[in-house]
Design an enzyme around this catalytic site. Structure first.
Site, PDB file in Angstrom:
ATOM      1  N   HIS A  14       0.941  -1.262   0.015  1.00 59.85           N
ATOM      2  CA  HIS A  14       0.050  -0.124  -0.017  1.00 59.85           C
ATOM      3  C   HIS A  14       0.940   1.247  -0.031  1.00 59.85           C
ATOM      4  O   HIS A  14       1.969   1.506   0.498  1.00 59.85           O
ATOM      5  CB  HIS A  14      -1.000  -0.054   1.215  1.00 59.85           C
ATOM      6  CG  HIS A  14      -2.098   1.144   1.218  1.00 59.85           C
ATOM      7  ND1 HIS A  14      -3.105   0.875   0.603  1.00 59.85           N
ATOM      8  CD2 HIS A  14      -2.025   2.298   1.532  1.00 59.85           C
ATOM      9  CE1 HIS A  14      -3.946   2.037   0.567  1.00 59.85           C
ATOM     10  NE2 HIS A  14      -3.088   3.031   1.395  1.00 59.85           N
ATOM     11  N   ASP A  41     -14.261   3.296   7.493  1.00 57.96           N
ATOM     12  CA  ASP A  41     -13.310   4.036   6.744  1.00 57.96           C
ATOM     13  C   ASP A  41     -13.907   4.709   5.492  1.00 57.96           C
ATOM     14  O   ASP A  41     -13.528   5.915   5.234  1.00 57.96           O
ATOM     15  CB  ASP A  41     -12.216   3.259   6.265  1.00 57.96           C
ATOM     16  CG  ASP A  41     -11.072   3.928   5.627  1.00 57.96           C
ATOM     17  OD1 ASP A  41     -10.432   4.878   6.067  1.00 57.96           O
ATOM     18  OD2 ASP A  41     -10.928   3.713   4.496  1.00 57.96           O
ATOM     19  N   ARG A  48     -12.960  13.267   6.048  1.00 56.93           N
ATOM     20  CA  ARG A  48     -11.811  13.833   6.214  1.00 56.93           C
ATOM     21  C   ARG A  48     -11.321  14.496   4.956  1.00 56.93           C
ATOM     22  O   ARG A  48     -10.588  15.638   5.072  1.00 56.93           O
ATOM     23  CB  ARG A  48     -10.614  12.587   6.594  1.00 56.93           C
ATOM     24  CG  ARG A  48     -11.062  12.072   7.833  1.00 56.93           C
ATOM     25  CD  ARG A  48     -10.033  10.772   8.068  1.00 56.93           C
ATOM     26  NE  ARG A  48      -8.692  11.131   7.874  1.00 56.93           N
ATOM     27  CZ  ARG A  48      -7.886   9.968   7.432  1.00 56.93           C
ATOM     28  NH1 ARG A  48      -8.258   8.975   7.204  1.00 56.93           N
ATOM     29  NH2 ARG A  48      -6.741  10.487   7.203  1.00 56.93           N
ATOM     30  N   SER A  52      -6.719   4.197   9.014  1.00 57.35           N
ATOM     31  CA  SER A  52      -7.299   4.090   7.789  1.00 57.35           C
ATOM     32  C   SER A  52      -6.841   3.026   6.909  1.00 57.35           C
ATOM     33  O   SER A  52      -7.676   2.127   6.246  1.00 57.35           O
ATOM     34  CB  SER A  52      -7.449   5.650   6.960  1.00 57.35           C
ATOM     35  OG  SER A  52      -7.980   5.397   5.541  1.00 57.35           O
ATOM     36  N   LYS A  84      -8.357  -1.532   6.637  1.00 57.13           N
ATOM     37  CA  LYS A  84      -8.672  -1.948   5.212  1.00 57.13           C
ATOM     38  C   LYS A  84      -7.892  -3.224   4.905  1.00 57.13           C
ATOM     39  O   LYS A  84      -8.071  -4.325   4.383  1.00 57.13           O
ATOM     40  CB  LYS A  84      -8.457  -1.185   3.950  1.00 57.13           C
ATOM     41  CG  LYS A  84      -9.475   0.114   4.015  1.00 57.13           C
ATOM     42  CD  LYS A  84      -9.360   1.083   2.872  1.00 57.13           C
ATOM     43  CE  LYS A  84      -8.062   1.969   3.014  1.00 57.13           C
ATOM     44  NZ  LYS A  84      -8.349   3.336   3.091  1.00 57.13           N
TER      45      LYS A  84
HETATM   46  N1  URA Z   1      -4.725   6.235   2.281  1.00 51.31           N
HETATM   47  C1  URA Z   1      -5.800   6.001   2.794  1.00 51.31           C
HETATM   48  O1  URA Z   1      -6.048   4.797   2.657  1.00 51.31           O
HETATM   49  N2  URA Z   1      -6.045   6.474   3.827  1.00 51.31           N
HETATM   50  C2  URA Z   1      -5.544   7.594   4.554  1.00 51.31           C
HETATM   51  O2  URA Z   1      -5.981   8.306   5.209  1.00 51.31           O
HETATM   52  C3  URA Z   1      -4.657   8.073   3.543  1.00 51.31           C
HETATM   53  C4  URA Z   1      -4.144   7.552   2.300  1.00 51.31           C
END
Ligand code: URA
Length: 436
Positions: free
Chosen positions: A82, A161, A168, A183, A187
């Site tokens: 990620h 999220d 956000r 966040s 996931k």
């Molecule tokens: N990527 C995400 O999935 N969440 C965030 O808060 C920032 C970048």
């Protein structure tokens, strides 16, 4: 629970208990906390931060706010990557099929672009027919068949999220380490991966522009990942200029295919970072005993054309036209192009990634609000990158645009992004640090 009390507590620097966080998330996804109150809470978090304990609870509570994927029946190591977000960052398009070719199971849940940063889902959806809304069974079957699936958060997966990230992004409360950590990791826990390579970006095009902030985020991500039972390895990488030479959805798919086809002449940074992150995945998941061995495996999978074939299988499995890997002309094309030339000769000292991201949004390749529609073919191709020489009036970028583009704004941002110097700039190191 009276939510106003929690807002006050955070505003005054207090620490929320696990019960308070649990209740807050439950009430928010149930629609019992209004967005204006949650916005106020998030702004208090921006100023006061979240402690490690609060972040760990928030991560777990968010991961459990909906369904969780379970791929424990698959024996191969499940590993994902990620990135915290950047401009021209199309690494996932190459890395996911590449890592699968090397023996990883890659269950990748990705996001959409918002503001100046792009999103993997938007890039994938620029492939005609490509579907990202995969259910659990589809995900599992595809992982069994080809070892890789790339989808979106569904309504069932981490609803907390989905709702919080949207809020956000509209209230300038993205760049807080605890919130970003919860966040991202919620996931990843919910998608069923066992290990995770994180690419924390720093530079003008990243959420964490300063290296020190990126370090803080990397360390927080590492601590909470370990507490959550995820194996994790983190690289802090450079995002001062766009990655590769294209920014914009179908342009980036085109570049990913070019690199997987062995045509990486103009995309050396993209190829290098993809190989580096894939190697991390192989070492972390135990598929490779060392970095040099992992790098050799990844390089072979790329050079043999097998990773490109796997990308074709992925595209076909998710409803897209796999022939695009042999014929990129099947991808959406822009009706117009505008070439921008260098105002004088010299070395390219900087191409500000944030301004390039803003320019692509003005062309219609990105969103300022979730509801904005995208032009899949719009974007920018860079003909020169930092450290290259440009002559006076030499083309250094091409804009691809359609009827919805704000060409004037895009050109203004693009021109402001370029700095030319009489002195050759120092070489850029893509991987700045490994944390911890
Ligand atoms: N990527 C995400 O999935 N969440 C965030 O808060 C920032 C970048």
């Amino acid at each position: 629970m009276v939510f106003l009390d929690l807002i006050e507590k955070k505003r005054d620097g207090g620490e929320l208990s696990a019960t308070e966080i649990d209740e807050m998330i439950g009430l928010y996804i149930g629609g019992d906390i209004a967005d204006y109150q949650m916005s106020s809470f998030l702004m208090a978090v921006m100023w006061r931060g979240l402690t490690n304990a609060e972040t760990a609870t928030l991560t777990q509570t968010m991961a459990e706010s909906g369904a969780r994927f379970d791929f424990s029946n698959l024996l191969e190591p499940k590993v994902d990557k990620h990135s915290t977000g950047g401009v021209g960052d199309k690494v996932s398009l190459l890395l996911a099929p590449l890592a699968a070719t090397c023996g990883c199971i890659v269950p990748m849940i990705s996001g959409r672009g918002l503001g100046h940063t792009g999103g993997t889902l938007d890039k994938l959806e620029s492939i005609p027919g490509f579907r990202v809304d995969l259910g659990h069974d589809e995900f599992r079957k595809q992982l069994e068949a080809i070892g890789v699936a790339m989808g979106s958060q569904t309504k069932e997966l981490v609803p907390a999220d989905r709702k919080l990230y949207e809020l956000r992004s509209l209230t300038a409360t993205i760049p807080e380490t605890g919130l970003i950590t919860a966040s991202i990791l919620s996931k990843k826990i919910a998608e069923g991966t066992e290990s995770l390579v994180l690419d924390v970006k720093t530079g003008s095009g990243a959420f964490m522009q300063r290296l020190d902030d990126a370090r803080q985020l990397a360390d927080r991500l590492h601590q909470i990942a370990i507490l959550s039972g995820l194996l994790c390895s983190i690289l802090i990488t450079e995002m001062d200029q766009p990655l590769g030479c294209t920014v914009g959805n179908s342009l980036e798919v085109r570049e990913a295919i070019a690199v997987l086809s062995g045509d990486a002449e103009r995309s050396t940074d993209l190829k290098e970072l993809t190989l580096e992150l894939t190697t991390e995945m192989l070492v972390l998941s135990g598929l490779s005993e060392s970095h040099p061995h992992g790098l050799r495996l990844a390089q072979q999978a790329l050079d043999s054309g097998k990773a490109l074939e796997r990308l074709g299988e992925l595209i076909e499995a998710q409803g897209g036209n796999p022939r695009i890997i042999d014929n990129i002309g099947l991808l959406p094309q822009s009706p117009h192009t505008t070439v921008v030339t260098a105002p004088y000769e010299g070395w390219v000292a900087c191409i500000d990634a944030r301004l390039i991201g803003d320019a692509t949004v003005a062309l219609g390749a990105g969103r300022t609000q979730r509801s904005d529609s995208l032009d899949p073919a719009a974007g920018i191709e860079l003909h020169a990158k930092c450290g290259q020489w440009v002559s006076h009036n030499e083309p250094w970028a091409t804009l691809y645009h359609g009827p919805g583009a704000d060409l004037e704004r895009a050109t203004m941002k693009l021109k402001a992004a370029l700095s030319i110097s009489p002195d050759k700039p120092a070489a850029i190191h893509l991987v700045k640090e490994r944390r911890p």
